[in-house]
Design an enzyme around this catalytic site. Structure first.
Site, short mmCIF file in Angstrom:
data_model
loop_
_atom_site.label_atom_id
_atom_site.label_comp_id
_atom_site.label_asym_id
_atom_site.label_seq_id
_atom_site.Cartn_x
_atom_site.Cartn_y
_atom_site.Cartn_z
N MET A 1 -0.09 -2.62 -1.32
CA MET A 1 0.33 -1.17 -1.15
C MET A 1 1.18 -0.93 -2.27
O MET A 1 2.17 -1.81 -2.59
CB MET A 1 0.86 -0.65 0.10
CG MET A 1 -0.32 -0.37 1.02
SD MET A 1 -0.06 0.23 2.48
CE MET A 1 0.48 2.20 1.83
N GLY B 1 -0.01 0.46 -7.31
CA GLY B 1 -0.20 1.32 -8.24
C GLY B 1 -1.75 1.30 -8.80
O GLY B 1 -2.42 1.57 -9.83
N THR C 1 -4.26 3.11 -7.26
CA THR C 1 -4.99 4.23 -7.39
C THR C 1 -4.25 4.84 -8.68
O THR C 1 -5.23 5.61 -9.28
CB THR C 1 -4.52 5.42 -6.10
OG1 THR C 1 -4.79 4.64 -4.99
CG2 THR C 1 -5.01 6.66 -6.33
N ASP D 1 -12.12 4.42 -4.50
CA ASP D 1 -10.88 4.06 -3.88
C ASP D 1 -10.82 3.40 -2.51
O ASP D 1 -11.52 3.79 -1.92
CB ASP D 1 -9.72 5.26 -4.13
CG ASP D 1 -8.38 4.68 -4.14
OD1 ASP D 1 -8.28 3.45 -4.45
OD2 ASP D 1 -7.46 5.62 -4.12
N GLU D 2 -9.49 2.79 -2.25
CA GLU D 2 -9.60 2.16 -0.64
C GLU D 2 -10.77 1.36 -0.29
O GLU D 2 -11.22 1.58 0.80
CB GLU D 2 -9.25 3.22 0.24
CG GLU D 2 -7.93 4.12 -0.03
CD GLU D 2 -6.81 3.29 -0.07
OE1 GLU D 2 -6.72 2.22 0.62
OE2 GLU D 2 -5.66 3.77 -0.33
N GLN E 1 -11.39 -1.30 0.67
CA GLN E 1 -11.21 -2.38 1.78
C GLN E 1 -11.56 -1.76 3.03
O GLN E 1 -11.95 -2.57 4.00
CB GLN E 1 -9.69 -2.94 2.17
CG GLN E 1 -8.84 -1.95 2.46
CD GLN E 1 -8.19 -0.90 1.45
OE1 GLN E 1 -8.35 -0.97 0.25
NE2 GLN E 1 -7.44 0.06 1.98
N CYS F 1 9.15 -5.84 -4.74
CA CYS F 1 9.57 -6.24 -3.33
C CYS F 1 11.01 -5.44 -3.12
O CYS F 1 11.71 -5.42 -3.78
CB CYS F 1 9.72 -7.86 -3.24
SG CYS F 1 10.66 -8.17 -1.60
N CYS G 1 7.41 -9.56 -1.49
CA CYS G 1 6.93 -10.59 -2.11
C CYS G 1 6.49 -11.82 -0.95
O CYS G 1 6.81 -11.53 0.27
CB CYS G 1 7.86 -11.27 -3.07
SG CYS G 1 9.28 -12.12 -2.27
N CYS H 1 9.47 -12.91 1.29
CA CYS H 1 10.05 -11.61 2.04
C CYS H 1 9.15 -11.19 3.19
O CYS H 1 9.54 -10.58 4.07
CB CYS H 1 10.78 -10.56 1.39
SG CYS H 1 12.10 -11.25 0.22
P1 ADP Z 1 -1.32 1.76 -4.45
O1 ADP Z 1 -2.65 3.00 -4.55
O2 ADP Z 1 -1.62 0.68 -5.03
O3 ADP Z 1 -0.85 1.93 -3.10
P2 ADP Z 1 -0.06 3.94 -5.94
O4 ADP Z 1 -1.06 4.13 -7.33
O5 ADP Z 1 -0.69 5.04 -5.03
O6 ADP Z 1 -0.38 2.68 -5.58
O7 ADP Z 1 1.42 4.43 -6.05
C1 ADP Z 1 2.23 3.42 -7.15
C2 ADP Z 1 3.54 4.23 -7.18
O8 ADP Z 1 3.92 3.78 -5.96
C3 ADP Z 1 4.48 3.69 -8.45
O9 ADP Z 1 4.28 4.26 -9.64
C4 ADP Z 1 5.83 3.92 -7.96
O10 ADP Z 1 6.08 5.37 -8.27
C5 ADP Z 1 5.43 4.08 -6.26
N1 ADP Z 1 6.16 2.99 -5.60
C6 ADP Z 1 6.75 3.33 -4.44
N2 ADP Z 1 7.48 2.11 -3.87
C7 ADP Z 1 7.06 1.10 -4.85
C8 ADP Z 1 7.32 -0.25 -4.82
N3 ADP Z 1 7.99 -0.91 -3.80
N4 ADP Z 1 6.71 -0.89 -5.86
C9 ADP Z 1 6.19 -0.26 -6.86
N5 ADP Z 1 5.82 1.11 -6.88
C10 ADP Z 1 6.41 1.73 -5.81
MG MG Z 2 -3.92 3.72 -3.23
ZN ZN Z 3 11.06 -10.49 -1.94
#
Ligand code: ADP
Ligand code: MG
Ligand code: ZN
Length: 192
Positions: free
Chosen positions: A17, A20, A22, A88-89, A91, A145, A180, A183
């Site tokens: 999660m 990035g 999405t 998307d999603e 899983q 992380c 990570c 952690c």
């Molecule tokens: P995913 O679909 O993989 O959950 P998203 O594309 O929705 O991810 O969101 C990515 C965005 O989340 C990043 O560009 C950043 O702005 C934000 N973000 C919030 N917390 C974190 C984190 N711990 N590490 C990286 N990005 C983060």
């Molecule tokens: Mg997403």
């Molecule tokens: Zn860590």
């Protein structure tokens, strides 16, 4: 045997999660639209965190999407003139999503699948392992992380779940954080 539609293939974008996924799915789909290719994006109806009819990242990038209840519905809803199918999603879909992605690719479509490779326990998530296996191209993204700042490959659940056996608890920042390997505490989620 000669295929007229030689360009069909599957791309998977995976990671924890906040990695990035999405964002990357939206980026690829928007570039295809700039190239005047017809794009259709699907997501499981279960994921209505932000919007029923859009796929949206934590950073608010978004693209119109169609909510579906099963992988089979995607086959029914994909138009013949669609060139790019985003999912998307992934899983959260049933195992049938693998056959659906393969079928669309054989039809000549570019299939872009985004999804969590691991659940919050660090176990392979739903149909993702098979999707990763059959894809032509795989992109594994990392988040940051929140404990130590290293690249994060895992998702930490930070609140308890009503059903301890369920891996499905759709939520965003309030329930999960990126961590990570070192952690990440797979057996701890908010109880202590
Ligand atoms: P995913 O679909 O993989 O959950 P998203 O594309 O929705 O991810 O969101 C990515 C965005 O989340 C990043 O560009 C950043 O702005 C934000 N973000 C919030 N917390 C974190 C984190 N711990 N590490 C990286 N990005 C983060
Ligand atoms: Mg997403
Ligand atoms: Zn860590």
């Amino acid at each position: 045997m000669f295929h007229r539609a030689l360009q069909g293939f599957i791309e998977v974008v995976c990671g924890s999660m906040f990695s990035g996924k999405t964002e990357e799915l939206v980026r690829r789909c928007k570039r295809a639209q700039i190239g005047r290719q017809k794009v259709q994006v699907f997501k499981p109806r279960i994921d209505d965190r932000y919007s029923k009819d859009h796929v949206q990242s934590h950073d608010a990038n978004r693209i119109a999407s169609i909510p579906v209840d099963s992988s089979r519905q995607i086959l029914e809803l994909v138009d013949d003139n669609t060139r790019v199918v985003g999912i998307d999603e992934a899983q959260f879909f049933d195992e049938g999503i693998v056959e659906v992605a393969n079928k669309l690719a054989y039809r000549g479509m570019r299939v872009i699948v985004a999804g969590l490779d691991m659940d919050f326990r660090g176990q392979p998530f739903g149909p993702m392992p098979k999707l990763l296996a059959v894809a032509e191209a795989v992109t594994k993204l990392s988040a940051v992380c929140v404990v130590c700042g290293a690249p994060a490959s895992r998702t930490q659940r930070t609140v308890g779940n009503l059903d301890p056996n369920s891996t499905v608890a759709v939520g965003a920042k309030e329930m999960y954080e990126a961590r990570c390997r070192f952690c990440h505490e797979p057996d701890t989620h908010g109880e202590n």
